[in-house]
Design an enzyme around this catalytic site. Structure first.
Site, PDB file in Angstrom:
ATOM      1  N   GLY A   1       0.846  -1.192   0.000  1.00  0.00           N
ATOM      2  CA  GLY A   1       0.000   0.000   0.000  1.00  0.00           C
ATOM      3  C   GLY A   1       0.874   1.232   0.000  1.00  0.00           C
ATOM      4  O   GLY A   1       2.049   1.163   0.377  1.00  0.00           O
TER       5      GLY A   1
ATOM      6  N   GLN B   1       3.071  10.085   1.384  1.00  0.00           N
ATOM      7  CA  GLN B   1       4.364   9.393   1.374  1.00  0.00           C
ATOM      8  C   GLN B   1       5.205   9.725   0.151  1.00  0.00           C
ATOM      9  O   GLN B   1       6.371   9.342   0.074  1.00  0.00           O
ATOM     10  CB  GLN B   1       4.157   7.876   1.451  1.00  0.00           C
ATOM     11  CG  GLN B   1       3.543   7.440   2.772  1.00  0.00           C
ATOM     12  CD  GLN B   1       3.427   5.935   2.838  1.00  0.00           C
ATOM     13  OE1 GLN B   1       2.477   5.358   2.339  1.00  0.00           O
ATOM     14  NE2 GLN B   1       4.413   5.286   3.445  1.00  0.00           N
TER      15      GLN B   1
ATOM     16  N   CYS C   1       6.173   0.129   7.404  1.00  0.00           N
ATOM     17  CA  CYS C   1       5.733   1.276   6.618  1.00  0.00           C
ATOM     18  C   CYS C   1       6.926   1.785   5.817  1.00  0.00           C
ATOM     19  O   CYS C   1       8.026   1.888   6.361  1.00  0.00           O
ATOM     20  CB  CYS C   1       5.225   2.372   7.566  1.00  0.00           C
ATOM     21  SG  CYS C   1       4.680   3.859   6.729  1.00  0.00           S
ATOM     22  N   LEU C   2       6.704   2.090   4.551  1.00  0.00           N
ATOM     23  CA  LEU C   2       7.814   2.561   3.714  1.00  0.00           C
ATOM     24  C   LEU C   2       8.409   3.863   4.249  1.00  0.00           C
ATOM     25  O   LEU C   2       9.573   4.164   3.984  1.00  0.00           O
ATOM     26  CB  LEU C   2       7.349   2.756   2.263  1.00  0.00           C
ATOM     27  CG  LEU C   2       6.877   1.485   1.547  1.00  0.00           C
ATOM     28  CD1 LEU C   2       6.370   1.821   0.151  1.00  0.00           C
ATOM     29  CD2 LEU C   2       7.987   0.444   1.481  1.00  0.00           C
TER      30      LEU C   2
ATOM     31  N   HIS D   1      -4.305   1.193   7.657  1.00  0.00           N
ATOM     32  CA  HIS D   1      -2.947   1.753   7.744  1.00  0.00           C
ATOM     33  C   HIS D   1      -2.794   2.929   6.768  1.00  0.00           C
ATOM     34  O   HIS D   1      -2.297   3.992   7.139  1.00  0.00           O
ATOM     35  CB  HIS D   1      -1.925   0.646   7.463  1.00  0.00           C
ATOM     36  CG  HIS D   1      -0.500   1.101   7.435  1.00  0.00           C
ATOM     37  ND1 HIS D   1       0.456   0.656   8.322  1.00  0.00           N
ATOM     38  CD2 HIS D   1       0.148   1.986   6.618  1.00  0.00           C
ATOM     39  CE1 HIS D   1       1.613   1.247   8.057  1.00  0.00           C
ATOM     40  NE2 HIS D   1       1.459   2.052   7.016  1.00  0.00           N
ATOM     41  N   GLU D   2      -3.235   2.714   5.515  1.00  0.00           N
ATOM     42  CA  GLU D   2      -3.091   3.774   4.500  1.00  0.00           C
ATOM     43  C   GLU D   2      -4.009   4.959   4.801  1.00  0.00           C
ATOM     44  O   GLU D   2      -3.626   6.112   4.625  1.00  0.00           O
ATOM     45  CB  GLU D   2      -3.373   3.220   3.100  1.00  0.00           C
ATOM     46  CG  GLU D   2      -2.468   2.069   2.664  1.00  0.00           C
ATOM     47  CD  GLU D   2      -0.989   2.339   2.872  1.00  0.00           C
ATOM     48  OE1 GLU D   2      -0.560   3.508   2.796  1.00  0.00           O
ATOM     49  OE2 GLU D   2      -0.247   1.375   3.142  1.00  0.00           O
TER      50      GLU D   2
ATOM     51  N   HIS E   1      -2.592   7.399   7.132  1.00  0.00           N
ATOM     52  CA  HIS E   1      -1.644   8.350   6.534  1.00  0.00           C
ATOM     53  C   HIS E   1      -2.358   9.634   6.095  1.00  0.00           C
ATOM     54  O   HIS E   1      -1.801  10.721   6.188  1.00  0.00           O
ATOM     55  CB  HIS E   1      -0.956   7.729   5.311  1.00  0.00           C
ATOM     56  CG  HIS E   1       0.221   6.873   5.642  1.00  0.00           C
ATOM     57  ND1 HIS E   1       1.353   7.353   6.269  1.00  0.00           N
ATOM     58  CD2 HIS E   1       0.472   5.557   5.420  1.00  0.00           C
ATOM     59  CE1 HIS E   1       2.230   6.371   6.421  1.00  0.00           C
ATOM     60  NE2 HIS E   1       1.721   5.261   5.919  1.00  0.00           N
TER      61      HIS E   1
HETATM   62 NI    NI Z   1       2.647   3.377   5.863  1.00  0.00          NI
END
Ligand code: NI
Length: 184
Positions: free
Chosen positions: A45, A50, A98-99, A140-141, A144
């Site tokens: 995701g 991000q 998480c990236l 999670h997304e 953000h």
């Molecule tokens: Ni993330």
């Protein structure tokens, strides 16, 4: 085009993202590059903040996990202007990453099911219920877009233990295999 990924400490990750309209400049090209960025980084995701854009858009593709669960094979979706209407079901714990937080993985408890209203890549409206792993990635997304990160769910003690590693990320002292944008 592959975008660099913003990391912990960048204020864009703490902002509540803004809704977007179909006339968003360069939308198609942006979405194509956005997917490319996610696949390049081996994410399941990715949310627009991000890549430094404070807009209400995220994508999810769980097909990389199809080996463990065949039902995840064709789950590939764009969520625009999403609104989670309801959280339901028994919370369960899973280790998340998480990236924007390279090399950090921690257990997070989340409700099993969500009801969400959103628009797809053609700005067509939908309202769906998701459960299990897709519902977890979506939560999670979605976080953000609300300026929230998974480490916010950890206990104060756990966060204290992680503080040094979080600071190292903000200073760019991490080397993921994808390009990151270190906060100024
Ligand atoms: Ni993330």
């Amino acid at each position: 085009m592959i975008f660099p990924v913003t990391v912990y400490g960048d204020p864009v990750l703490r902002r509540v993202a803004e809704p977007i309209k179909p006339d968003y400049p360069g939308f198609d090209e942006f979405l194509e590059s956005f997917w490319e960025t996610m696949y390049h980084a081996d994410g399941v995701g990715l949310a627009a903040p991000q890549v430094g854009r404070s807009i209400r858009l995220f994508v999810v593709d769980t097909s990389a996990l199809a080996k463990e669960d065949p039902s995840l094979k064709s789950f590939r979706k764009v969520f625009i202007n999403p609104e989670i209407l309801e959280y339901a079901g028994d919370p369960w714990v899973m280790e998340e990453g998480c990236l924007s937080l390279p090399e950090i993985r921690e257990n997070v408890s989340r409700p099993d099911s969500i009801r969400i209203r959103y628009q797809d890549e053609n700005f067509e409206p939908h309202e769906d219920t998701f459960t299990g792993y897709p519902a977890r990635v979506i939560q999670h997304e979605y976080d953000h877009l609300q300026g929230k990160l998974f480490v916010d769910y950890l206990s104060p003690l756990k966060r204290k233990i992680l503080r040094g590693r979080l600071m190292a990320i903000t200073k760019g002292k991490v080397t993921p295999h994808y390009q990151i944008r270190v906060p100024a």
